[in-house]
Design a protein around this motif. Structure first.
Motif, PDB file in Angstrom:
ATOM      1  N   SER A  15      13.897  -5.702  46.465  1.00 44.82           N
ATOM      2  CA  SER A  15      13.258  -6.984  46.766  1.00 44.82           C
ATOM      3  C   SER A  15      12.976  -7.817  45.520  1.00 44.82           C
ATOM      4  CB  SER A  15      11.934  -6.743  47.511  1.00 44.82           C
ATOM      5  OG  SER A  15      11.058  -5.908  46.750  1.00 44.82           O
ATOM      6  N   HIS A  16      13.239  -7.274  44.337  1.00 45.31           N
ATOM      7  CA  HIS A  16      12.957  -8.005  43.103  1.00 45.31           C
ATOM      8  C   HIS A  16      14.074  -9.017  42.837  1.00 45.31           C
ATOM      9  CE1 HIS A  16      12.283  -8.844  38.840  1.00 45.31           C
ATOM     10  NE2 HIS A  16      11.062  -8.308  38.984  1.00 45.31           N
ATOM     11  N   PRO A  17      13.724 -10.260  42.457  1.00 48.18           N
ATOM     12  CA  PRO A  17      14.759 -11.290  42.275  1.00 48.18           C
ATOM     13  C   PRO A  17      15.801 -10.959  41.213  1.00 48.18           C
ATOM     14  CG  PRO A  17      12.604 -12.057  41.494  1.00 48.18           C
ATOM     15  CD  PRO A  17      12.369 -10.809  42.274  1.00 48.18           C
ATOM     16  N   ALA A  18      15.467 -10.110  40.252  1.00 50.82           N
ATOM     17  CA  ALA A  18      16.439  -9.754  39.221  1.00 50.82           C
ATOM     18  C   ALA A  18      17.498  -8.779  39.727  1.00 50.82           C
ATOM     19  CB  ALA A  18      15.719  -9.154  38.012  1.00 50.82           C
ATOM     20  N   PHE A  19      17.238  -8.120  40.849  1.00 53.64           N
ATOM     21  CA  PHE A  19      18.119  -7.047  41.316  1.00 53.64           C
ATOM     22  C   PHE A  19      18.641  -7.243  42.739  1.00 53.64           C
ATOM     23  CE2 PHE A  19      15.178  -5.214  38.201  1.00 53.64           C
ATOM     24  CZ  PHE A  19      16.052  -4.587  37.324  1.00 53.64           C
ATOM     25  N   ARG A  20      17.913  -7.962  43.580  1.00 51.99           N
ATOM     26  CA  ARG A  20      18.246  -7.924  45.005  1.00 51.99           C
ATOM     27  C   ARG A  20      19.609  -8.518  45.335  1.00 51.99           C
ATOM     28  NH1 ARG A  20      13.120 -11.637  46.438  1.00 51.99           N
ATOM     29  NH2 ARG A  20      13.871 -13.682  45.718  1.00 51.99           N
ATOM     30  N   GLY A  21      20.076  -9.521  44.557  1.00 50.79           N
ATOM     31  CA  GLY A  21      21.399 -10.079  44.821  1.00 50.79           C
ATOM     32  C   GLY A  21      22.487  -9.046  44.607  1.00 50.79           C
ATOM     33  N   THR A  22      22.379  -8.276  43.527  1.00 54.23           N
ATOM     34  CA  THR A  22      23.362  -7.233  43.259  1.00 54.23           C
ATOM     35  C   THR A  22      23.233  -6.098  44.265  1.00 54.23           C
ATOM     36  OG1 THR A  22      23.340  -7.804  40.915  1.00 54.23           O
ATOM     37  CG2 THR A  22      24.260  -5.672  41.502  1.00 54.23           C
TER      38      THR A  22
ATOM     39  N   LEU B 163      14.278   3.894  32.819  1.00 55.17           N
ATOM     40  CA  LEU B 163      15.421   2.999  32.640  1.00 55.17           C
ATOM     41  C   LEU B 163      14.901   1.679  32.085  1.00 55.17           C
ATOM     42  CD1 LEU B 163      17.233   3.680  36.046  1.00 55.17           C
ATOM     43  CD2 LEU B 163      17.561   4.857  33.861  1.00 55.17           C
ATOM     44  N   ILE B 164      15.189   1.398  30.809  1.00 59.90           N
ATOM     45  CA  ILE B 164      14.691   0.201  30.137  1.00 59.90           C
ATOM     46  C   ILE B 164      15.780  -0.867  30.188  1.00 59.90           C
ATOM     47  CG2 ILE B 164      13.568  -0.684  28.072  1.00 59.90           C
ATOM     48  CD1 ILE B 164      12.212   1.790  29.374  1.00 59.90           C
ATOM     49  N   CYS B 165      15.563  -1.899  30.986  1.00 60.74           N
ATOM     50  CA  CYS B 165      16.596  -2.896  31.253  1.00 60.74           C
ATOM     51  C   CYS B 165      16.589  -4.019  30.220  1.00 60.74           C
ATOM     52  CB  CYS B 165      16.391  -3.512  32.636  1.00 60.74           C
ATOM     53  SG  CYS B 165      16.556  -2.349  34.000  1.00 60.74           S
ATOM     54  N   ARG B 166      17.750  -4.555  29.968  1.00 57.74           N
ATOM     55  CA  ARG B 166      17.837  -5.789  29.207  1.00 57.74           C
ATOM     56  C   ARG B 166      17.311  -6.941  30.060  1.00 57.74           C
ATOM     57  NH1 ARG B 166      21.551  -8.238  32.193  1.00 57.74           N
ATOM     58  NH2 ARG B 166      23.541  -7.223  32.684  1.00 57.74           N
ATOM     59  N   GLU B 167      17.269  -8.133  29.471  1.00 59.11           N
ATOM     60  CA  GLU B 167      16.879  -9.323  30.219  1.00 59.11           C
ATOM     61  C   GLU B 167      17.833  -9.533  31.396  1.00 59.11           C
ATOM     62  OE1 GLU B 167      16.369 -14.168  29.413  1.00 59.11           O
ATOM     63  OE2 GLU B 167      17.057 -12.806  27.822  1.00 59.11           O
ATOM     64  N   SER B 168      17.288  -9.916  32.505  1.00 64.41           N
ATOM     65  CA  SER B 168      18.126 -10.141  33.683  1.00 64.41           C
ATOM     66  C   SER B 168      18.963 -11.409  33.518  1.00 64.41           C
ATOM     67  CB  SER B 168      17.251 -10.279  34.932  1.00 64.41           C
ATOM     68  OG  SER B 168      18.036 -10.683  36.041  1.00 64.41           O
ATOM     69  N   PHE B 169      20.212 -11.323  33.950  1.00 58.79           N
ATOM     70  CA  PHE B 169      21.097 -12.484  33.985  1.00 58.79           C
ATOM     71  C   PHE B 169      21.312 -12.960  35.416  1.00 58.79           C
ATOM     72  CE2 PHE B 169      23.269 -10.407  30.084  1.00 58.79           C
ATOM     73  CZ  PHE B 169      22.227 -10.812  29.273  1.00 58.79           C
ATOM     74  N   ALA B 170      20.526 -12.436  36.342  1.00 59.53           N
ATOM     75  CA  ALA B 170      20.698 -12.772  37.761  1.00 59.53           C
ATOM     76  C   ALA B 170      20.130 -14.146  38.064  1.00 59.53           C
ATOM     77  CB  ALA B 170      20.021 -11.724  38.631  1.00 59.53           C
ATOM     78  N   SER B 171      20.655 -14.753  39.108  1.00 59.10           N
ATOM     79  CA  SER B 171      20.165 -16.043  39.600  1.00 59.10           C
ATOM     80  C   SER B 171      19.925 -15.920  41.097  1.00 59.10           C
ATOM     81  CB  SER B 171      21.184 -17.146  39.319  1.00 59.10           C
ATOM     82  OG  SER B 171      20.834 -18.340  39.983  1.00 59.10           O
ATOM     83  N   GLU B 172      18.981 -16.675  41.588  1.00 64.55           N
ATOM     84  CA  GLU B 172      18.726 -16.708  43.027  1.00 64.55           C
ATOM     85  C   GLU B 172      19.452 -17.859  43.710  1.00 64.55           C
ATOM     86  OE1 GLU B 172      14.692 -15.290  44.404  1.00 64.55           O
ATOM     87  OE2 GLU B 172      14.151 -16.106  42.434  1.00 64.55           O
ATOM     88  N   ARG B 173      20.142 -18.671  42.934  1.00 66.59           N
ATOM     89  CA  ARG B 173      20.826 -19.861  43.480  1.00 66.59           C
ATOM     90  C   ARG B 173      22.317 -19.571  43.605  1.00 66.59           C
ATOM     91  NH1 ARG B 173      18.711 -24.035  39.137  1.00 66.59           N
ATOM     92  NH2 ARG B 173      20.521 -25.200  39.906  1.00 66.59           N
ATOM     93  N   GLU B 174      22.711 -19.026  44.729  1.00 72.38           N
ATOM     94  CA  GLU B 174      24.083 -18.569  44.896  1.00 72.38           C
ATOM     95  C   GLU B 174      25.084 -19.714  44.839  1.00 72.38           C
ATOM     96  OE1 GLU B 174      26.772 -15.944  48.041  1.00 72.38           O
ATOM     97  OE2 GLU B 174      24.593 -15.727  48.001  1.00 72.38           O
ATOM     98  N   GLU B 175      24.749 -20.865  45.374  1.00 66.01           N
ATOM     99  CA  GLU B 175      25.686 -21.988  45.352  1.00 66.01           C
ATOM    100  C   GLU B 175      25.966 -22.462  43.935  1.00 66.01           C
ATOM    101  OE1 GLU B 175      24.324 -25.138  47.858  1.00 66.01           O
ATOM    102  OE2 GLU B 175      25.644 -24.508  49.486  1.00 66.01           O
ATOM    103  N   ASP B 176      24.960 -22.385  43.076  1.00 63.36           N
ATOM    104  CA  ASP B 176      25.110 -22.885  41.710  1.00 63.36           C
ATOM    105  C   ASP B 176      25.543 -21.810  40.726  1.00 63.36           C
ATOM    106  OD1 ASP B 176      24.255 -25.605  42.265  1.00 63.36           O
ATOM    107  OD2 ASP B 176      22.259 -24.763  42.564  1.00 63.36           O
ATOM    108  N   HIS B 177      25.309 -20.550  41.069  1.00 61.27           N
ATOM    109  CA  HIS B 177      25.698 -19.442  40.195  1.00 61.27           C
ATOM    110  C   HIS B 177      26.348 -18.353  41.054  1.00 61.27           C
ATOM    111  CE1 HIS B 177      21.982 -21.206  38.211  1.00 61.27           C
ATOM    112  NE2 HIS B 177      22.954 -21.497  37.373  1.00 61.27           N
ATOM    113  N   PRO B 178      27.573 -18.564  41.485  1.00 55.39           N
ATOM    114  CA  PRO B 178      28.204 -17.655  42.461  1.00 55.39           C
ATOM    115  C   PRO B 178      28.437 -16.243  41.944  1.00 55.39           C
ATOM    116  CG  PRO B 178      29.774 -19.282  41.643  1.00 55.39           C
ATOM    117  CD  PRO B 178      28.439 -19.714  41.159  1.00 55.39           C
TER     118      PRO B 178
END
Length: 474
Positions: free
Chosen positions: A29-36, A226-241
């Motif tokens: 449910s976290h925005p950095a991970f849920r899309g993946t 697990l120590i993650c790098r900065e997230s590169f995820a986006s919640e805007r699928e239309e703008d960042h497919p």
């Protein structure tokens, strides 16, 4: 329950994924991970889709369904079957998710095949690796690995860093197993995986015996962070497919006196055995075979984006543009040809399986770390400043200035909405944080390119070349 639903439920296991200074309670449910997470779930569901199930899976000796990456190639056709399934898998993510695609599952299959000949000085290795292979295969588990020591002072060996002792090592042994402490990098995709194989990727010396340990653990294992790098995820699928769906995430593994049970400890205190396993020919051939299938998918995708970009602004008719587009195409065709050469040149192995020809896929791997950065450069040249001229969001085309913007952003052969979508896809591939990560990944995922090129020369059978040269001088 479908494969995807099963995977989604498994993620709720208390894994300690650190991001932005804290543990993420639930990556689903976290925005950095849920899309993946959604993408991986959908990918796994392809195994249950009637249209793709036969390509992506096979039946084990017990009749159970398993992912094609675990298929032992007992015939040349089995290699082609693996290739078709792995391509379908890679195409579903445009080749931008490397670890989900099956690289380490293929490597594990190679270790399983060669288990009885890998290291006779490690009598428990064959039984342990066979049990582990069957465990992950039969449960359809995703596997990644981490093997590099932290980059602190690369002029020194791990044991020479004094009291720091930051690299993963065995600190003591008990009746239950070994207790390990320290860090390994870099676990690509680790937050999304079920299992992580930990083993040095480079040679260890006899002075580093406590660092020469190979084991596998669940991603939620006690004592693992697990120590993650900065997230590169986006919640805007239309703008960042791409960024909204395929940020595979990279993580450093930190072990806080974790007890690894003996059944999960494959090798310990044996640098020679570790290196034998790491350099096993069958494991290398199968894992590189998967990797080149994925690379071909990725280069096909970049070529498609380049052609679309040129067509969208009417420049495909110019000779200098055609030259660049042709370069994208011959990159793709070259890798495909090397892949086919490896498959058609496969030979029977004494272990009763078929092994892809290794030199063509090594050549493809080494070409890939030069091809992909060049492909990105070509896309930049084709676009010029075009990728910087898009509106901040696709929704602006339907805003107060929508009518005017639709004229401004239209292309030579498409309307404004389709062209803006293409430009946003191109930027996500070329200029976004995810795009920058992928260029770096393709340059170095297989190691230092200088060393990998040199290794190909050293390992290449040069006798036919020398004999031909000798004949010419007679």
């Amino acid at each position: 329950m479908t494969s995807g639903a099963n995977y989604y439920e498994r993620l709720n296991d208390g894994r300690r994924v650190w991001l932005d200074g804290g543990i993420v309670p639930d990556i689903r449910s976290h925005p950095a991970f849920r899309g993946t997470v959604r993408s991986v779930t959908s990918l796994l569901d392809l195994q249950d889709d009637p249209e793709t199930e036969a390509e992506l899976t096979y039946r084990t000796e017990s009749g159970a369904k398993a992912n094609i990456a675990y298929l032992v190639p007992e015939s040349k056709e089995d290699l082609f079957r693996r290739s078709r399934g792995l391509k379908r898998w890679s195409d579903a993510t445009f080749g931008v998710m490397s670890r989900v695609a099956g690289f380490y599952r293929s490597q594990l299959t190679g270790w399983y095949i060669a288990r009885n000949s890998i290291q006779r000085e490690q009598p428990y290795f064959p039984g342990k690796i066979a049990a582990y292979y069957e465990h992950v295969r039969d449960r359809d588990l995703l596997v990644t690995a981490a093997g590099h020591d932290p980059q602190i002072d690369r002029s020194k060996l791990a044991h020479e860093l004094g009291d720091l002792h930051t690299a993963l090592r065995i600190v003591r042994e008990t009746e239950e197993g070994v207790i390990v402490r320290g860090a390994k990098m870099i676990g690509t995709g680790a937050p999304y995986m079920d299992e992580i194989v930990v083993s040095p990727h480079g040679k260890k010396t006899d002075d580093e015996r406590r660092y020469a340990v190979m084991f596998a653990i669940p991603a939620s294992y006690p004592g693992l962070h697990l120590i993650c790098r900065e997230s590169f995820a986006s919640e805007r699928e239309e703008d960042h497919p791409l960024s909204s769906r395929f940020d595979e995430m990279d993580a450093v593994l930190v072990f806080d006196d974790a007890l690894i049970p003996w059944e999960r400890v494959f090798i310990k205190d044996d640098p020679a055995a570790i290196w034998t396993v790491r350099s096993d020919r069958m494991a290398s051939a199968l894992s590189l075979h998967e990797n080149i299938v994925r690379l071909a998918s990725k280069l096909e995708f970049t070529a498609a984006v380049g052609v679309e970009m040129a067509e969208s602004i009417g420049i495909a008719k110019f000779a200098h543009v055609q030259e660049k587009l042709a370069e994208l195409i011959f990159q793709w065709e070259s890798i495909k040809a090397l892949l086919l050469s490896a498959e058609h040149g496969a030979t029977p192995h004494p272990l009763g399986v078929w092994e892809p020809a290794l030199q063509p896929i090594i050549a493809a791997k080494n070409l890939g770390n030069r091809y992909y950065p060049r492909a990105i450069e070509i896309l930049q040249q084709l676009s010029g400043a075009g990728m910087l001229q898009v509106p901040s969001t696709l929704a602006e085309l339907n805003g107060p200035l929508g009518a005017r913007l639709r004229n401004v952003y239209r292309g030579a052969d498409r309307d404004a909405e389709e062209r803006v979508k293409l430009l946003k896809l191109s930027w996500d591939l070329v200029g976004s944080r995810l795009g920058a990560r992928h260029e770096l990944y393709e340059r170095f995922y297989a190691g230092d390119p200088v060393r990998t090129y040199a290794a190909q020369y050293v390992d290449y059978d040069k006798r036919p070349l020398l004999e031909k040269a000798a004949r010419r001088t007679v």
